[in-house]
Design a protein around this motif. Structure first.
Motif, PDB file in Angstrom:
ATOM      1  N   VAL A 111       0.883  -1.167   0.000  1.00  0.00           N
ATOM      2  CA  VAL A 111       0.000   0.000   0.000  1.00  0.00           C
ATOM      3  C   VAL A 111       0.919   1.215   0.000  1.00  0.00           C
ATOM      4  O   VAL A 111       2.027   1.183   0.558  1.00  0.00           O
ATOM      5  N   SER A 146      -0.255  -0.853  -9.772  1.00  0.00           N
ATOM      6  CA  SER A 146      -1.027  -0.331  -8.650  1.00  0.00           C
ATOM      7  C   SER A 146      -2.193   0.505  -9.155  1.00  0.00           C
ATOM      8  O   SER A 146      -2.198   0.985 -10.281  1.00  0.00           O
ATOM      9  N   SER A 185       1.123   5.811  -0.615  1.00  0.00           N
ATOM     10  CA  SER A 185       0.529   7.115  -0.855  1.00  0.00           C
ATOM     11  C   SER A 185       1.622   7.994  -1.430  1.00  0.00           C
ATOM     12  O   SER A 185       2.717   8.085  -0.868  1.00  0.00           O
ATOM     13  N   GLY A 239      -4.545   7.097  -1.418  1.00  0.00           N
ATOM     14  CA  GLY A 239      -3.581   6.020  -1.437  1.00  0.00           C
ATOM     15  C   GLY A 239      -3.803   5.048  -2.571  1.00  0.00           C
ATOM     16  O   GLY A 239      -4.732   5.192  -3.362  1.00  0.00           O
ATOM     17  N   GLU A 240      -2.902   4.067  -2.615  1.00  0.00           N
ATOM     18  CA  GLU A 240      -2.915   3.067  -3.684  1.00  0.00           C
ATOM     19  C   GLU A 240      -2.638   1.687  -3.097  1.00  0.00           C
ATOM     20  O   GLU A 240      -2.048   1.566  -2.035  1.00  0.00           O
ATOM     21  N   ILE A 241      -3.054   0.682  -3.812  1.00  0.00           N
ATOM     22  CA  ILE A 241      -2.715  -0.702  -3.483  1.00  0.00           C
ATOM     23  C   ILE A 241      -2.116  -1.326  -4.735  1.00  0.00           C
ATOM     24  O   ILE A 241      -2.532  -1.021  -5.857  1.00  0.00           O
ATOM     25  N   TYR A 278      -7.368   9.485  -5.037  1.00  0.00           N
ATOM     26  CA  TYR A 278      -6.947  10.641  -4.251  1.00  0.00           C
ATOM     27  C   TYR A 278      -8.048  11.704  -4.270  1.00  0.00           C
ATOM     28  O   TYR A 278      -8.637  11.986  -5.318  1.00  0.00           O
ATOM     29  N   GLY A 304      -5.069   3.528  -7.461  1.00  0.00           N
ATOM     30  CA  GLY A 304      -5.359   4.332  -6.289  1.00  0.00           C
ATOM     31  C   GLY A 304      -6.364   5.425  -6.546  1.00  0.00           C
ATOM     32  O   GLY A 304      -6.765   5.686  -7.688  1.00  0.00           O
TER      33      GLY A 304
END
Length: 88
Positions: free
Chosen positions: A20, A60, A22, A44-46, A64, A62
């Motif tokens: 994970v 990834s 950001s 954030g991102e995964i 925002y 995400g």
């Protein structure tokens, strides 16, 4: 130019290549009116690091939210990343 960009990277790695992160891109346009000057996103991102035919890659996705933003600009931003990782 009268602009500045800053990007902070925060990453937490899990087992099996998952992570994970950001990495918001904060911008300022010094030529804009003071209430339209800044863009400050939070989110954030995964993602995951993996290999395809021996080529290391990272993917990834995400979301925002632009908590501070100029008038008439996007409230939300989505981000998709695909990165090739070259090791030597």
């Amino acid at each position: 130019m009268n602009r500045i960009n800053a990007q902070l990277f925060l990453v937490y790695n899990f087992p099996d290549g998952w992570f994970v992160s950001s990495s918001p891109i904060i911008t300022a346009d010094w030529s804009a009116a003071s209430h339209d000057r800044w863009t400050v996103p939070f989110g954030g991102e995964i993602g995951r690091v993996f290999e395809i035919n021996g080529q290391a890659m990272s993917a990834s996705a995400g979301l925002y939210y632009n908590a501070v933003r100029p008038d008439n600009s996007a409230e939300w931003k989505a981000r998709l990343n695909l990165t090739f990782i070259f090791l030597h």
